[in-house]
Design an enzyme around this catalytic site. Sequence first.
Site, PDB file in Angstrom:
ATOM      1  N   ARG A   1       0.866  -1.182   0.000  1.00 44.73           N
ATOM      2  CA  ARG A   1       0.000   0.000   0.000  1.00 44.73           C
ATOM      3  C   ARG A   1       0.901   1.230   0.000  1.00 44.73           C
ATOM      4  O   ARG A   1       1.791   1.348   0.841  1.00 44.73           O
ATOM      5  CB  ARG A   1      -0.895   0.029   1.238  1.00 44.73           C
ATOM      6  CG  ARG A   1      -1.861   1.219   1.235  1.00 44.73           C
ATOM      7  CD  ARG A   1      -2.468   1.468   2.592  1.00 44.73           C
ATOM      8  NE  ARG A   1      -1.493   2.038   3.517  1.00 44.73           N
ATOM      9  CZ  ARG A   1      -1.786   2.396   4.771  1.00 44.73           C
ATOM     10  NH1 ARG A   1      -2.976   2.197   5.250  1.00 44.73           N
ATOM     11  NH2 ARG A   1      -0.846   2.908   5.546  1.00 44.73           N
TER      12      ARG A   1
ATOM     13  N   THR B   1      -4.562  14.476   6.763  1.00 45.65           N
ATOM     14  CA  THR B   1      -3.738  14.388   7.968  1.00 45.65           C
ATOM     15  C   THR B   1      -4.126  15.394   9.038  1.00 45.65           C
ATOM     16  O   THR B   1      -4.040  15.100  10.238  1.00 45.65           O
ATOM     17  CB  THR B   1      -2.255  14.567   7.592  1.00 45.65           C
ATOM     18  OG1 THR B   1      -1.920  13.644   6.552  1.00 45.65           O
ATOM     19  CG2 THR B   1      -1.353  14.331   8.789  1.00 45.65           C
TER      20      THR B   1
ATOM     21  N   HIS C   1      -7.883   7.937   4.728  1.00 42.50           N
ATOM     22  CA  HIS C   1      -7.629   8.142   6.152  1.00 42.50           C
ATOM     23  C   HIS C   1      -7.993   9.582   6.495  1.00 42.50           C
ATOM     24  O   HIS C   1      -7.402  10.519   5.965  1.00 42.50           O
ATOM     25  CB  HIS C   1      -6.149   7.879   6.453  1.00 42.50           C
ATOM     26  CG  HIS C   1      -5.781   7.989   7.896  1.00 42.50           C
ATOM     27  ND1 HIS C   1      -5.881   6.934   8.769  1.00 42.50           N
ATOM     28  CD2 HIS C   1      -5.309   9.034   8.620  1.00 42.50           C
ATOM     29  CE1 HIS C   1      -5.476   7.314   9.970  1.00 42.50           C
ATOM     30  NE2 HIS C   1      -5.135   8.599   9.902  1.00 42.50           N
TER      31      HIS C   1
ATOM     32  N   HIS D   1      -9.040  12.631   9.491  1.00 49.01           N
ATOM     33  CA  HIS D   1      -9.027  13.074  10.889  1.00 49.01           C
ATOM     34  C   HIS D   1     -10.218  13.994  11.139  1.00 49.01           C
ATOM     35  O   HIS D   1     -10.778  14.589  10.221  1.00 49.01           O
ATOM     36  CB  HIS D   1      -7.700  13.766  11.220  1.00 49.01           C
ATOM     37  CG  HIS D   1      -6.616  12.791  11.542  1.00 49.01           C
ATOM     38  ND1 HIS D   1      -6.332  12.380  12.819  1.00 49.01           N
ATOM     39  CD2 HIS D   1      -5.776  12.093  10.727  1.00 49.01           C
ATOM     40  CE1 HIS D   1      -5.353  11.497  12.798  1.00 49.01           C
ATOM     41  NE2 HIS D   1      -4.989  11.303  11.526  1.00 49.01           N
TER      42      HIS D   1
ATOM     43  N   HIS E   1     -42.336  13.636  21.331  1.00 47.81           N
ATOM     44  CA  HIS E   1     -41.442  12.597  20.811  1.00 47.81           C
ATOM     45  C   HIS E   1     -41.849  11.233  21.351  1.00 47.81           C
ATOM     46  O   HIS E   1     -41.902  10.247  20.616  1.00 47.81           O
ATOM     47  CB  HIS E   1     -39.993  12.892  21.219  1.00 47.81           C
ATOM     48  CG  HIS E   1     -39.334  13.944  20.398  1.00 47.81           C
ATOM     49  ND1 HIS E   1     -38.053  13.816  19.916  1.00 47.81           N
ATOM     50  CD2 HIS E   1     -39.769  15.143  19.960  1.00 47.81           C
ATOM     51  CE1 HIS E   1     -37.733  14.891  19.219  1.00 47.81           C
ATOM     52  NE2 HIS E   1     -38.756  15.721  19.243  1.00 47.81           N
TER      53      HIS E   1
END
Length: 287
Positions: A23, A57, A84, A86, A181
């Site tokens: 990878r 990142t 990926h 964050h 509700h």
Amino acid sequence: MQYIIDTATEVIQYIKGEGLEVRFSSEDSFRSDIVDLLNLYRAVDKLGVNRVGIADTVGCASPDQVAELVRTLRGVVSCDIECHFHNDTGCAIANAYAALQNGATHVDTSVLGIGERNGIPPLGGFIARMYAADKEYVKGKYDLTRLRNIENIVADSVGVAVPFNNYITGYCAFTHKAGIHAKAILNNPSTYEILRPEDFGMTRYVAIGHRLTGWNAVKNRVDQLGLPLTDSDCKRVTNKIKNLADIRPLSLDDVDKLLRKYGDAKETDEHHAILESIDTPDQITQW
């Protein structure tokens, strides 16, 4: 850029020569030059990597940016695409889902979203998103009832609590409080629930010991307890619960005691007097 490609080529050829899967990922993909990024991925794809990865990142990407980059990358490489993300700006789950919608084959998650800084997409939250999109597929692929145990194990191991509002397994995930509700949930759960708690080994809870409670929720509890109270009775008791809850919320045990006491007193026609005699929740607790 050529130096990076040359170095990547050397490493990839070595790993493939050892018979291993490869990878290749870049960091900070969403702040990188798109032309350089695509040229790099095109080069490693030609070398036969099994998967390329893109990473948000610093958590700066939006779902629209993710969709555009993944869609573009899908047209450049033939291998799998891993993503990926964050959660610094709260978009991790939405970004992961956008990636899958636009050609990604893998997304990184972690239990409870634990990771650097604000973490990455939480497994439970991402499952919830996929379940909402295709319930039958997700139910057929995963044992959803194991999610709570997995999260509890990880939470205990790292010394944190599962958040009260956690996706699926949080204390409040399937708790309903407001009167309108509660009534709707009792009649048709899908009115206020996109997830079915039973599919995840969870249970629904209608809170009734508070000042926002409605008589339909109280009546539902009366029926569960098998008490012979009329709608008028339920409305009277509901008003008493609301008044007492202004002092402090009543536990379910408190509510049950009140309902049973009222029901017993009705047999001797003393039920109205019982309600009038109660001024504080502590009187019920002491019964």
